[in-house]
Write a protein that holds these residues in place. Structure first.
Motif, PDB file in Angstrom:
ATOM      1  N   LYS A 335       1.750   4.562   1.786  1.00  0.00           N
ATOM      2  CA  LYS A 335       0.297   4.747   1.645  1.00  0.00           C
ATOM      3  C   LYS A 335      -0.226   4.299   0.280  1.00  0.00           C
ATOM      4  O   LYS A 335      -1.374   4.562  -0.055  1.00  0.00           O
ATOM      5  CB  LYS A 335      -0.066   6.211   1.920  1.00  0.00           C
ATOM      6  N   GLU A 336       0.643   3.634  -0.488  1.00  0.00           N
ATOM      7  CA  GLU A 336       0.239   3.033  -1.763  1.00  0.00           C
ATOM      8  C   GLU A 336       0.371   1.514  -1.660  1.00  0.00           C
ATOM      9  O   GLU A 336       1.287   1.017  -0.999  1.00  0.00           O
ATOM     10  CB  GLU A 336       1.103   3.549  -2.911  1.00  0.00           C
ATOM     11  N   LYS A 337      -0.530   0.796  -2.303  1.00  0.00           N
ATOM     12  CA  LYS A 337      -0.533  -0.669  -2.191  1.00  0.00           C
ATOM     13  C   LYS A 337       0.820  -1.271  -2.579  1.00  0.00           C
ATOM     14  O   LYS A 337       1.411  -2.038  -1.819  1.00  0.00           O
ATOM     15  CB  LYS A 337      -1.636  -1.260  -3.071  1.00  0.00           C
ATOM     16  N   GLU A 338       1.305  -0.934  -3.784  1.00  0.00           N
ATOM     17  CA  GLU A 338       2.561  -1.512  -4.265  1.00  0.00           C
ATOM     18  C   GLU A 338       3.740  -1.035  -3.427  1.00  0.00           C
ATOM     19  O   GLU A 338       4.632  -1.803  -3.060  1.00  0.00           O
ATOM     20  CB  GLU A 338       2.786  -1.163  -5.742  1.00  0.00           C
ATOM     21  N   GLY A 339       3.744   0.266  -3.133  1.00  0.00           N
ATOM     22  CA  GLY A 339       4.871   0.836  -2.396  1.00  0.00           C
ATOM     23  C   GLY A 339       4.966   0.345  -0.969  1.00  0.00           C
ATOM     24  O   GLY A 339       6.077   0.240  -0.412  1.00  0.00           O
ATOM     25  N   SER A 340       3.830   0.028  -0.338  1.00  0.00           N
ATOM     26  CA  SER A 340       3.859  -0.416   1.060  1.00  0.00           C
ATOM     27  C   SER A 340       4.643  -1.709   1.217  1.00  0.00           C
ATOM     28  O   SER A 340       5.351  -1.902   2.212  1.00  0.00           O
ATOM     29  CB  SER A 340       2.436  -0.600   1.585  1.00  0.00           C
ATOM     30  N   TYR A 341       4.564  -2.611   0.221  1.00  0.00           N
ATOM     31  CA  TYR A 341       5.350  -3.842   0.276  1.00  0.00           C
ATOM     32  C   TYR A 341       6.844  -3.527   0.283  1.00  0.00           C
ATOM     33  O   TYR A 341       7.624  -4.156   1.002  1.00  0.00           O
ATOM     34  CB  TYR A 341       5.039  -4.729  -0.936  1.00  0.00           C
ATOM     35  N   VAL A 342       7.235  -2.566  -0.537  1.00  0.00           N
ATOM     36  CA  VAL A 342       8.652  -2.213  -0.656  1.00  0.00           C
ATOM     37  C   VAL A 342       9.172  -1.640   0.660  1.00  0.00           C
ATOM     38  O   VAL A 342      10.273  -1.976   1.113  1.00  0.00           O
ATOM     39  CB  VAL A 342       8.864  -1.208  -1.813  1.00  0.00           C
ATOM     40  N   VAL A 343       8.386  -0.760   1.301  1.00  0.00           N
ATOM     41  CA  VAL A 343       8.822  -0.165   2.574  1.00  0.00           C
ATOM     42  C   VAL A 343       8.967  -1.253   3.640  1.00  0.00           C
ATOM     43  O   VAL A 343       9.923  -1.236   4.428  1.00  0.00           O
ATOM     44  CB  VAL A 343       7.835   0.921   3.032  1.00  0.00           C
ATOM     45  N   GLU A 344       8.061  -2.219   3.644  1.00  0.00           N
ATOM     46  CA  GLU A 344       8.177  -3.324   4.603  1.00  0.00           C
ATOM     47  C   GLU A 344       9.452  -4.121   4.366  1.00  0.00           C
ATOM     48  O   GLU A 344      10.128  -4.526   5.322  1.00  0.00           O
ATOM     49  CB  GLU A 344       6.962  -4.238   4.495  1.00  0.00           C
ATOM     50  N   LYS A 345       9.787  -4.369   3.096  1.00  0.00           N
ATOM     51  CA  LYS A 345      11.025  -5.088   2.788  1.00  0.00           C
ATOM     52  C   LYS A 345      12.239  -4.307   3.255  1.00  0.00           C
ATOM     53  O   LYS A 345      13.214  -4.892   3.762  1.00  0.00           O
ATOM     54  CB  LYS A 345      11.121  -5.353   1.283  1.00  0.00           C
ATOM     55  N   CYS A 346      12.204  -2.989   3.094  1.00  0.00           N
ATOM     56  CA  CYS A 346      13.315  -2.153   3.570  1.00  0.00           C
ATOM     57  C   CYS A 346      13.446  -2.236   5.080  1.00  0.00           C
ATOM     58  O   CYS A 346      14.557  -2.318   5.621  1.00  0.00           O
ATOM     59  CB  CYS A 346      13.109  -0.700   3.141  1.00  0.00           C
ATOM     60  N   LEU A 347      12.317  -2.210   5.799  1.00  0.00           N
ATOM     61  CA  LEU A 347      12.342  -2.291   7.256  1.00  0.00           C
ATOM     62  C   LEU A 347      12.920  -3.627   7.735  1.00  0.00           C
ATOM     63  O   LEU A 347      13.596  -3.691   8.769  1.00  0.00           O
ATOM     64  CB  LEU A 347      10.926  -2.112   7.812  1.00  0.00           C
ATOM     65  N   LYS A 348      12.658  -4.676   7.001  1.00  0.00           N
ATOM     66  CA  LYS A 348      13.142  -6.000   7.391  1.00  0.00           C
ATOM     67  C   LYS A 348      14.575  -6.266   6.949  1.00  0.00           C
ATOM     68  O   LYS A 348      15.156  -7.289   7.316  1.00  0.00           O
ATOM     69  CB  LYS A 348      12.222  -7.073   6.803  1.00  0.00           C
ATOM     70  N   SER A 349      15.125  -5.357   6.150  1.00  0.00           N
ATOM     71  CA  SER A 349      16.489  -5.528   5.659  1.00  0.00           C
ATOM     72  C   SER A 349      17.487  -4.867   6.604  1.00  0.00           C
ATOM     73  O   SER A 349      17.287  -3.734   7.049  1.00  0.00           O
ATOM     74  CB  SER A 349      16.629  -4.910   4.265  1.00  0.00           C
TER      75      SER A 349
END
Length: 442
Positions: A335-349
């Protein structure tokens, strides 16, 4: 949603120098450069001997790092006349004025301690003449190295040096190296200029001794270079040019400054680029350092790019370590702009996905809130698509059914993005639950 592209791009750096068309004046600048160092105005080889002569002026210009020269950088025709003023190149700061001549020390004195005594073997007038000549040579060299791309004579200058015999070629290259590293400010100002950065990189891999000179200057200015728009481009070529012990020293400097670089706008981009070159134990040490602080860096406007980059490297142990650190905070990050990118990268890993889905399955209310959140809806879309791509029909149906009672309210606000993905991409992929089973669930 964007893919978390860094704050700066390597597109900032232009390509190779094109060869100028005006061949008649191509060598004028560096011909003057060598003539200035030649007492008899003869061949370049005679002027290159000055590197090995223990002259007082050479000692001052090549060794005394505490004494800056009054250098200006000319982008047009070089003029050494006292009545004409040399214009200053864009992006350069002129170093302070030269020190008084009384500061000149004896040539055999230590470079870190100064006796303050003048060298008695040379009259003051001779010293002044040689210092001025060395300064004029430096003016000419820096003018060539910082000249705009279309007018640059420096690449052709190096091509000419490459045609010389080995000894003469080595002397010329070392002479250049000694001049551009006269002081840290001269070297750094050269590296932070776009054209100067090109020129410095062109010097690498021509001589192992010249590579060593540039390496030392890079080490002394490491953090300044890593945080500079054009200076950062010098680090990776230097790593590739030097031997293994020197590579290890640059690896160590990167490791020691990892966190400081990770939270800087330019430093985070430079860190990602340099990390690609690092091998061995320092690579693992940097991985571990980033993994330990991934929860803090993931929310930082620049640190997030470092965590994202490390997650894309597909290192199983490091990715799992980052996911372990972030576990329990995925909803918050989403739910944070910067953090949302990181969670997406984790999901794709492949190595971080399961930790994210495990946390999402444990909290239905947060899953619904995230699907309707300004930034979280992108993470919800990503999670649904990843489950579809991986063929996880049962899990995908479970997540969709948790959202189904909220479809009406999701038609408004950010939730409509998640709902559109479900209706257009997911519904046809999964069978619906029977009505009697839905009654049992809700």
């Amino acid at each position: 949603m964007s893919n978390g592209k860094g704050p700066m791009s390597d597109d900032d750096d232009d390509g190779e120098y094109p060869i100028p068309n005006d061949t008649s004046s191509m060598f004028s600048a560096f011909q003057k450069l060598f003539l200035q160092s030649n007492n008899n105005n003869n061949e370049l080889e005679e002027s290159s001997h000055m590197i090995n002569k223990p002259r007082e002026s050479n000692y001052m210009i090549n060794r005394n790092k505490n004494h800056n020269l009054n250098i200006q950088y000319n982008l047009d025709q070089v003029s050494l006349g006292a009545s004409r003023r040399l214009p200053q190149a864009a992006g350069f700061r002129a170093p302070p004025p030269p020190p008084p001549l009384s500061w000149i020390t004896q040539p055999h004195a230590s470079s870190s301690t100064y006796s303050g005594q003048r060298h008695s073997a040379y009259p003051q007038s001779c010293l002044r003449s040689e210092i001025l000549r060395d300064q004029e040579m430096l003016y000419l060299l820096l003018n060539m190295m910082t000249c705009p791309t279309r007018d640059s004579k420096f690449p052709r200058y190096l091509e000419t040096i490459d045609t010389y015999q080995t000894v003469k070629r080595e002397r010329c290259l070392l002479h250049i190296g000694s001049m551009i590293t006269t002081t840290n400010s001269i070297f750094f100002d050269l590296a932070r200029n776009q054209n100067g950065s090109h020129a410095l990189r062109a010097l690498l891999r021509r001589s192992s001794r010249l590579d060593a000179i540039i390496f030392e200057a890079v080490c002394e200015n490491f953090m300044w270079l890593m945080n500079d728009k054009f200076g950062r481009y010098l680090i990776v070529p230097t790593i590739r040019a030097v031997d293994e012990p020197r590579k290890e020293m640059l690896y160590k400097l990167t490791f020691q400054n990892t966190l400081s670089l990770a939270v800087e706008e330019t430093g985070c981009v430079a860190l990602n680029a340099v990390f690609q070159e690092i091998k061995g134990r320092f690579r693992d040490l940097i991985f571990n350092k980033i993994a330990r602080l991934a929860d803090c860096l993931a929310l930082h406007p620049y640190g997030t790019y470092v965590v994202q980059e490390f997650l894309t490297l597909q290192n199983p142990r490091a990715t799992q370590a980052i996911a372990e650190t972030l576990y329990g905070n995925f909803f918050k990050l989403a739910k944070e702009k910067e953090g949302s990118y990181v969670v997406e990268k984790c999901l794709k890993s492949e190595f971080g996905r399961e930790k994210v889905l495990e946390e999402f399955r444990k909290n239905d209310k947060e899953w619904v809130r995230m699907a309707k959140d300004k930034f979280g809806n992108y993470v919800a879309q990503c999670a649904l698509r990843v489950m579809k791509q991986r063929g996880k029909k049962a899990m995908l149906r479970e997540f969709v059914e948790k959202l189904r009672p909220h479809f009406a309210e999701m038609k408004f606000g950010y939730g409509r993005n998640t709902l559109r993905v479900i209706e257009e991409e997911i519904e046809a992929f999964i069978p619906k639950f029977p009505d009697d089973l839905l009654d049992l669930l809700y």
